[in-house]
Design a protein around this motif. Structure first.
Motif: not given
Length: 551
Positions: A387-390, A401-405, A422-429
């Motif tokens: 994720t590096r920066g969230t 609210g909004v999260i830059c994952l 969807e896969e990017r979000a899954r990995l970040a979460l």
């Protein structure tokens, strides 16, 4: 005690006061007789194209704007479909106070700004730095282990030891051109071939410390976060950023940065020649023209634009604000329009990859306190994970609210390139779950994720320029292209602007400054002139010109 004057993006390569020029009561210039109402083609409706078009309209020209994609360029504010007031800032999202020319247009349009929630700032509230599997909660640097302060001190010491940083920055504050050039021009000659990593690794301040210190510096850095994605770039580029405080005192634009170019499209300023109420929108009959597929020379006074539907437009001047690679790929451009030296510079531009992934959440739940620690249950997060920066964006307790994952660069961005949102979000979460094991972030997510990889967009091919060692000469050729008096006639009348033409790529201020250079160049090309009390960048070029290096 006198308050210290503010740092601005005044040079250091070309120390011209753009902010003063655009706010001077005498305006940016006057066209020659018979030139009012003439059509000028502007390729690209991003920040640079819209600023140039706006100022050219005020001078009495008719900017015809061509856009192959979406107005705004890399100021792209994507609303979540089920909550249009919730924004994912896919491009530029943080803008420094030092960007005074850019901020002029923000203020002109009366857009609202708020401090950006960067790590260890009051706007972030709290920060978690997670390295090597060990998360640490902090509100200030003093809450972190001594190693982090040692890294920050080493960076400051290295800059002062090797770059005369304090003296050079004070000269920028004072707008002392002679002192700026005294220090900066020497650094250009000495450092053109030097990478950012070489500077860090060989500085005495860092050599006294361990490899772990350099690793921490790369992973979480200072100011806006980690800098290891920039390690390959020329140190000159990094030094420009920190000298002019582009990495500090940043704000975001409430409602999205895309409001800025779109606001210039509809604004109705007082104009020469045009009646009250004229806007870029009205001059373009309500819509930008479609994308350009060909630029050719008709004669020494005429250029011809062909759009994607084979419509042609003849004009005495063209401003190309698209990324420079597009002039060698998707736009068929007459080779005679640029010298071979300029073609080399345009084609050698090195772009950085960048990806972002956003989700919307039901509320700013991160402000909930963890009963076990009494601390917020989630914070702005810097990590060595993918994720590096969230970043966390609070729109109010009763609003989503909004999260830059994930905000990632270069190799970290390329890891995401083939993956759907969807896969990017899954990995970040999944990565964030390891940092916050007791927090169920997924239970708060609503709607679909939004993502971007700028290098995958055929209209961009990258996020922005990251100049490599040895690229100073190329950058100088591109930046100074608006000075055309010594060029061959067939090369005159086409101008370039945008942040990849500027000295500060990735910062909208550079896009604005190069747009203003092009405005001066177009007015001069059409026989116009500036007011004697308000000389433009071309009028002062000889005294301020970027140092020339031997070829």
């Amino acid at each position: 005690m006198n308050e210290r004057k503010a740092v601005t993006v005044f040079g250091p390569d070309f120390p011209f006061a753009y902010d003063n020029w655009i706010t001077h009561p005498d305006g940016l210039g006057t066209l020659a007789d018979g030139q009012h109402g003439k059509t000028v083609a502007v390729i690209g409706a991003g920040m640079s194209g819209m600023v140039a078009a706006f100022e050219l309209m005020k001078l009495g020209l008719k900017p015809l704007i061509f856009e192959s994609g979406r107005m705004g360029g890399r100021l792209r504010s994507e609303p979540f479909t089920n909550s249009p007031q919730s924004i994912a800032e896919l491009g530029g999202m943080r803008f420094p106070e030092s960007a005074t020319a850019f901020n002029h247009y923000v203020e002109l349009l009366q857009l609202q700004r708020r401090p950006f929630p960067n790590p260890l700032t009051e706007a972030a509230g709290s920060t978690v730095i997670d390295l090597s599997g060990e998360p640490r909660f902090a509100r200030t640097m003093q809450d972190l282990p001594p190693l982090y302060q040692e890294v920050a001190d080493a960076w400051t010491q290295a800059l002062n030891d090797e770059a005369h940083f304090s003296e050079l920055q004070q000269a920028i504050v004072d707008r002392d051109v002679a002192t700026i050039k005294q220090y900066w021009d020497v650094l250009v000659h000495e450092w053109d071939d030097r990478t950012f990593y070489d500077f860090v690794a060989t500085s005495k301040a860092f050599q006294r410390l361990s490899f772990r210190h350099r690793e921490v510096f790369g992973q979480v850095g200072f100011g806006t976060g980690g800098w290891d994605s920039d390690f390959r770039n020329t140190m000159l580029e990094i030094l420009r950023v920190v000298l002019t405080e582009c990495d500090d005192h940043q704000h975001y634009i409430v409602g999205g940065a895309e409001q800025l170019p779109r606001g210039l499209w509809t604004a109705t300023p007082a104009c020469q020649h045009w009646p009250q109420g004229t806007s870029l929108k009205s001059l373009n009959n309500g819509a930008t023209r479609s994308g350009v597929k060909k630029i050719q020379r008709v004669d020494n006074k005429t250029l011809r634009i062909t759009d994607q539907y084979d419509n042609t437009y003849d004009t005495p001047a063209v401003l190309a604000t698209c990324q420079s690679w597009l002039l060698t790929t998707s736009i068929e451009t007459d080779e005679q329009l640029f010298s071979q030296d300029h073609w080399m510079a345009l084609d050698r531009t090195s772009y950085m990859q960048s990806s972002k992934t956003f989700v919307m959440v039901d509320r700013p739940f991160w402000k909930d306190l963890d009963p076990a620690t009494g601390q917020p249950c989630m914070s702005m997060t810097l990590t060595d994970r993918l994720t590096r920066g969230t970043y966390l964006f609070d729109n109010g307790d009763d609003q989503p609210g909004v999260i830059c994952l994930s905000y990632a660069w270069m190799s970290d961005a390329l890891k995401m390139l083939p993956l759907p949102a969807e896969e990017r979000a899954r990995l970040a979460l999944n990565a964030l779950q390891k940092i916050y094991p007791t927090l169920d972030i997924r239970s708060h997510v609503i709607g679909n994720p939004i993502t971007i990889s700028w290098e995958a967009d055929p209209n961009f091919l990258g996020a922005f320029k990251g100049a490599l060692p040895g690229h100073y000469r190329y950058n100088r050729r591109m930046f100074t292209h608006f000075m055309q008096a010594e060029m061959q006639p067939e090369q005159q009348g086409i101008f370039i602007a945008g942040d990849d033409v500027s000295w500060t790529p990735g910062w909208a201020e550079g896009a604005v400054q190069t747009a203003l250079n092009a405005v001066w160049g177009i007015v001069h090309h059409l026989g116009g002139h500036t007011h004697p009390q308000n000389p433009g960048p071309g009028d002062e070029f000889e005294a301020l010109a970027p140092v020339a290096m031997s070829e």
